[in-house]
Structure formats: structure tokens, C-alpha cells
Design a protein around this motif. Structure first.
Motif, PDB file in Angstrom:
ATOM      1  N   THR A 302     -15.678  -7.830 -31.225  1.00 55.99           N
ATOM      2  CA  THR A 302     -16.415  -8.443 -29.998  1.00 55.99           C
ATOM      3  C   THR A 302     -16.259  -7.519 -28.720  1.00 55.99           C
ATOM      4  N   PRO A 303     -17.156  -6.854 -28.116  1.00 52.93           N
ATOM      5  CA  PRO A 303     -16.985  -6.107 -26.957  1.00 52.93           C
ATOM      6  C   PRO A 303     -16.923  -6.984 -25.848  1.00 52.93           C
ATOM      7  N   VAL A 304     -16.476  -6.286 -24.419  1.00 57.79           N
ATOM      8  CA  VAL A 304     -16.093  -6.968 -23.561  1.00 57.79           C
ATOM      9  C   VAL A 304     -17.121  -6.474 -22.321  1.00 57.79           C
ATOM     10  N   LEU A 305     -17.202  -7.716 -21.355  1.00 55.94           N
ATOM     11  CA  LEU A 305     -17.753  -7.221 -20.044  1.00 55.94           C
ATOM     12  C   LEU A 305     -16.681  -7.595 -18.825  1.00 55.94           C
ATOM     13  N   CYS A 306     -16.207  -6.639 -18.264  1.00 52.69           N
ATOM     14  CA  CYS A 306     -15.061  -6.693 -17.327  1.00 52.69           C
ATOM     15  C   CYS A 306     -15.176  -6.467 -15.864  1.00 52.69           C
ATOM     16  N   SER A 307     -14.748  -6.864 -14.886  1.00 55.75           N
ATOM     17  CA  SER A 307     -14.789  -6.701 -13.483  1.00 55.75           C
ATOM     18  C   SER A 307     -14.024  -5.086 -13.517  1.00 55.75           C
ATOM     19  N   ASP A 308     -14.476  -4.621 -12.512  1.00 54.56           N
ATOM     20  CA  ASP A 308     -13.940  -3.088 -12.496  1.00 54.56           C
ATOM     21  C   ASP A 308     -12.782  -2.698 -11.764  1.00 54.56           C
ATOM     22  N   LEU A 309     -11.610  -3.640 -12.336  1.00 56.52           N
ATOM     23  CA  LEU A 309     -10.271  -3.551 -11.824  1.00 56.52           C
ATOM     24  C   LEU A 309      -9.815  -2.071 -12.085  1.00 56.52           C
ATOM     25  N   PRO A 310      -8.841  -1.673 -11.649  1.00 57.13           N
ATOM     26  CA  PRO A 310      -8.283  -0.142 -11.936  1.00 57.13           C
ATOM     27  C   PRO A 310      -8.135  -0.018 -13.513  1.00 57.13           C
ATOM     28  N   ASP A 311      -7.284  -1.114 -13.908  1.00 58.75           N
ATOM     29  CA  ASP A 311      -6.673  -0.748 -15.355  1.00 58.75           C
ATOM     30  C   ASP A 311      -8.035  -0.861 -16.076  1.00 58.75           C
ATOM     31  N   LEU A 312      -8.739  -1.797 -16.106  1.00 59.91           N
ATOM     32  CA  LEU A 312      -9.791  -2.015 -16.819  1.00 59.91           C
ATOM     33  C   LEU A 312     -10.959  -0.960 -16.688  1.00 59.91           C
ATOM     34  N   CYS A 313     -11.068  -0.463 -15.701  1.00 60.72           N
ATOM     35  CA  CYS A 313     -12.095   0.738 -15.151  1.00 60.72           C
ATOM     36  C   CYS A 313     -11.487   1.753 -16.238  1.00 60.72           C
ATOM     37  N   GLU A 314     -10.370   2.016 -16.159  1.00 56.01           N
ATOM     38  CA  GLU A 314      -9.786   2.986 -16.507  1.00 56.01           C
ATOM     39  C   GLU A 314      -9.805   3.147 -18.134  1.00 56.01           C
ATOM     40  N   LEU A 315      -9.614   1.933 -18.814  1.00 58.12           N
ATOM     41  CA  LEU A 315      -9.636   1.756 -20.293  1.00 58.12           C
ATOM     42  C   LEU A 315     -10.964   1.898 -20.734  1.00 58.12           C
ATOM     43  N   LEU A 316     -11.957   1.285 -20.054  1.00 53.86           N
ATOM     44  CA  LEU A 316     -13.166   1.284 -20.477  1.00 53.86           C
ATOM     45  C   LEU A 316     -13.818   2.638 -20.200  1.00 53.86           C
ATOM     46  N   GLY A 317     -13.258   3.587 -19.394  1.00 50.31           N
ATOM     47  CA  GLY A 317     -13.721   4.840 -19.552  1.00 50.31           C
ATOM     48  C   GLY A 317     -13.134   5.778 -20.507  1.00 50.31           C
ATOM     49  N   GLN A 318     -12.129   5.447 -21.097  1.00 47.22           N
ATOM     50  CA  GLN A 318     -11.441   5.989 -22.155  1.00 47.22           C
ATOM     51  C   GLN A 318     -11.984   5.567 -23.607  1.00 47.22           C
ATOM     52  N   TYR A 319     -12.030   4.329 -23.686  1.00 44.38           N
ATOM     53  CA  TYR A 319     -12.389   3.557 -24.887  1.00 44.38           C
ATOM     54  C   TYR A 319     -13.688   2.805 -24.545  1.00 44.38           C
ATOM     55  N   ARG A 320     -14.895   3.509 -25.197  1.00 44.10           N
ATOM     56  CA  ARG A 320     -16.278   2.707 -24.829  1.00 44.10           C
ATOM     57  C   ARG A 320     -16.597   1.472 -25.823  1.00 44.10           C
ATOM     58  N   VAL A 321     -15.767   0.553 -25.111  1.00 41.89           N
ATOM     59  CA  VAL A 321     -15.950  -0.838 -25.973  1.00 41.89           C
ATOM     60  C   VAL A 321     -16.562  -2.062 -24.868  1.00 41.89           C
ATOM     61  N   GLY A 322     -17.185  -1.484 -23.780  1.00 43.26           N
ATOM     62  CA  GLY A 322     -17.950  -2.532 -23.138  1.00 43.26           C
ATOM     63  C   GLY A 322     -18.099  -1.980 -21.784  1.00 43.26           C
TER      64      GLY A 322
END
Length: 392
Positions: A302-322
Motif C-alpha cells: 500500500t502506498p503512502v500520502l505524507c506531510s512534507d516533513l524533512p525525513d518523509l520528503c527525503e524518503l519519498l524523493g528517493q523511493y517513489r512510494v507515495g
């Protein structure tokens, strides 16, 4: 000869039903698979269920339903409990060191586990490491009364880790030395029996775990209220609300009874069913590192929809999972909820993420670092640290 590791932790789950720090079990299991002779020292909490892991040893400290991190140093009753835990943990650690003669000591959280580790390692003449996990640095590390002690514990450690990119930077700034990223992840299995779609085929987003304002549950409800009437998306909230938060009342106040279902705390199998059938798991936190929820969702496809906090933003920039949306922006979140689509190549990207963030990857990194410190029996391992990608 296997390396003997003494692991000190503020929390360790009794079984799969325990919701606090569930990743500790998976990390310990991975260490054992990597030929580590392991013993764990942790406080005892009032749970009347049998212990799952043979390596766990619990010590008594005070009768409290609240964990150490939620006790107040300004409340005399709480302070007595904290001091009881500090000294009971120190005694339990000393006994374990004498019996086990560890080659390495690892503390999960800088306080109080890191304090126990620092003292025990000095007396035993062995190296120790600290794995920062959030509140130790972001809460206690910012308080004048505790900051100097946290800094001392981190500076003296032979290896230093944090389970978030931003947390690594803050820990490094606090103690003036490098802090490496080490992922924490709970392994979550598909349900033993899938009874089918829990909303009978209706599309829904899922938010679960701790339900409180800081985790963004009210922002999410505000976003649901702003959806257009024609939207077909629903929301399921699962978990235990913090004291003082009436989730059912907040849903009713916004007239969202037709679109939002609050299901309370779920068993592991029930939760897995809800995750698997969700369009996405929503992580609307206002402050967070890399939540366990993210890795759990990806394990179940299941993919994710996240607020753009630094760690979450960085992760979703590296791994296109949400996808991300601005923190606390309920209007933007409503738009994302209404048009959300599964990211391209999601399965491939999720597999990449899980290969890097698995408990096995974390265990390999620790064993490799122990080998670098000359810990007996620790075999060098080849493991690359993931490169971060900043959010523009």
C-alpha cells in the motif's frame, strides 16, 4: 565464537499485541540471525502475557502504567518513579554484565538506556553504542537539565546512530560528532485469513497508530470535510486516541459520519486487512521522523500520502512510494485525497525501500561496525548506507 551483545532498551514488546516500540523485536531477531549472542535488559510493565523472546530480561522498578518517557520530572510522584527506574536499570545492567561478560553494549535511546550503557561499558572495558530514537534527542536533548548529560553519553559512545535523517543531524549537532543513520522497521505479515474488503468495496484511505493532534488526525478530518460532495473516497481511523481527544466526537462535530469510520484498536491480522485494501496510508504528522507506519504499509503493498516533513520528503524523493502535501494544510490534503493515484512502478520502488530499511540491513550495519571496533567474533559485512535525496 559469536560476539556477545548486551542490548539495553527503554521498551521491548512482550508479543505481537504490544504496540510500543515493536521494531525492537524484529531488530533483535535479525541480530540473532547474524550470529550474535544477545541479551536484552528492559523495564517491566504491567502486561499479563507470556514473554515471547528468550533473550529478554525485565527488571522491576515502580508500579506504573505509563512508560518512562511520559513521566514528568516536575511531578514528585513521577520523579520518584524515574529515579527508581534509573537505579533499578543500573543494577540490572551491572548484574547482566557480570553474568554475560559482553563484548559490546548497545543502548536504544540515549536516556536512560544510554546512561546505563555508558557506566557499564566503562566498568567492563568494552565499547558501547547509542541508537537515538527521537524523544531522547528531540525532547530531553533540548532541556537544560538533561542536555549536558545526553551530550556526554553521545560523545563517549564508540558508535552513534539515529533512525531518522533529521534526527541524525540534530544528534550530531548536539554532541559534535558524526551520527549514522540506522533504520527501524517492524515486520508486518499478511493476514492469516483475509475476510475480504472491510468497506465492501468502497474506496478508503487509512490512518492508524497513535491518534493525536501532533500526528495530524484533526488536520486529516478537516481535509475530509473539505472534499467535494462528488468525491468517492472514505477514511478509516484505527488506533487508540490520546487522553482528551474524542475522535468520535470530532467526527460528529464535522458531520463526517457518512465518510469516516473510527474502528479503534485492531488486532495484527485485522490491521493487516485494513492496510492491504486501503488506497493509501495517510501520515499527516506535524512533527515526526520516519514512522514505522510507512514501512508497514509498503510491506503490505500500500502506498503512502505524507506531510512534507524533512525525513518523509527525503524518503519519498528517493523511493517513489507515495506523495507529499504541505504540513498542516488541510485544503491541500483534501485535493490530494480526491485525486490520489498509486505511484508508477510502485512495487519496484517499495521493494527497493524494504531492502534498505529491513531489520536485516540494520543488523548487518551494526555487526560491520562492531567488526570495525575489533569486537571478537564480529565478521565484517558489506552494506551500503542509503544516500539521502533532499526535497526541493
Amino acid at each position: 565464537m559469536n560476539p556477545r551483545v548486551l542490548l539495553l532498551t527503554n521498551r521491548s514488546p512482550v508479543d505481537d499485541l504490544a504496540t510500543a516500540s515493536p521494531f525492537v523485536h524484529d531488530f533483535c531477531e535479525a541480530l540473532v540471525r547474524h550470529h550474535v549472542d544477545l541479551q536484552v535488559i528492559t523495564p517491566r510493565y504491567p502486561v499479563e502475557r507470556p514473554e515471547r523472546d528468550p533473550w529478554v530480561n525485565r527488571f522491576d522498578w515502580a508500579k506504573s502504567d505509563r512508560v518512562l518517557g511520559k513521566l514528568s520530572l516536575w511531578n514528585p510522584g513521577d520523579l520518584r518513579k524515574v529515579l527508581s527506574a534509573l537505579f533499578a536499570g543500573r543494577s540490572a545492567t551491572t548484574r547482566a554484565v557480570r553474568a554475560m561478560r559482553p563484548d559490546f553494549i548497545l543502548a536504544l535511546w540515549a536516556m536512560p538506556s544510554g546512561w546505563w550503557a555508558m557506566r557499564a561499558a566503562a566498568h567492563a572495558g568494552v565499547p558501547y553504542g547509542v541508537w537515538c530514537l527521537g524523544s531522547d534527542v528531540q525532547l530531553w536533548g533540548r532541556r537544560i537539565g538533561a542536555r549536558a548529560l545526553i551530550r556526554k553519553i553521545l560523545r563517549r559512545a564508540d558508535v552513534l546512530y539515529a533512525d531518522g535523517y533529521a534526527l541524525s543531524e540534530e544528534a550530531s549537532a548536539l554532541c559534535g560528532r558524526p551520527c549514522n543513520f540506522l533504520p527501524s522497521l517492524r515486520t508486518i505479515a499478511p493476514p492469516a485469513r483475509d475476510p475480504g474488503h472491510p468497506l465492501h468495496g468502497d474506496r478508503y484511505m487509512l490512518n492508524y497508530g497513535r491518534l493525536n493532534r501532533e500526528k495530524g488526525v484533526l488536520d486529516l478530518l478537516d481535509a475530509m470535510r473539505k472534499l467535494p460532495d462528488r468525491s468517492t473516497i472514505n477514511l478509516v481511523l484505527a488506533g487508540i486516541p490520546d487522553s482528551g481527544l474524542d475522535v468520535a466526537g470530532e467526527i460528529d462535530k464535522r458531520n463526517l459520519d457518512a465518510r469516516v469510520r473510527f474502528v479503534g484498536e485492531l488486532s495484527p491480522d485485522q490491521l493487516a486487512v485494513y492496510i492491504r485494501h486501503a488506497e493509501a496510508v495517510v501520515i499527516p504528522s506535524r512533527r515526526d521522523s520516519i514512522p514505522l507506519v510507512l514501512g508497514e504499509a509498503l510491506q503490505l503493498g500500500t502506498p503512502v500520502l505524507c506531510s512534507d516533513l524533512p525525513d518523509l520528503c527525503e524518503l519519498l524523493g528517493q523511493y517513489r512510494v507515495g506523495t507529499v502535501f504541505p504540513v498542516g494544510d488541510s485544503a491541500s490534503l483534501a485535493r490530494q485525497l480526491n485525486v490520489y493515484r498509486i505511484p508508477p512502478s510502485f512495487s519496484t520502488e517499495a521493494a527497493r525501500f524494504l531492502a534498505t530499511f529491513s531489520p536485516d540491513a540494520a543488523a548487518r550495519r551494526l555487526v560491520a561496525d562492531m567488526a570495525g571496533l575489533g569486537v571478537p567474533g564480529a565478521a565484517p559485512q558489506n552494506d551500503k548506507k542509503p544516500e539521502g535525496v533532499s526535497c526541493a
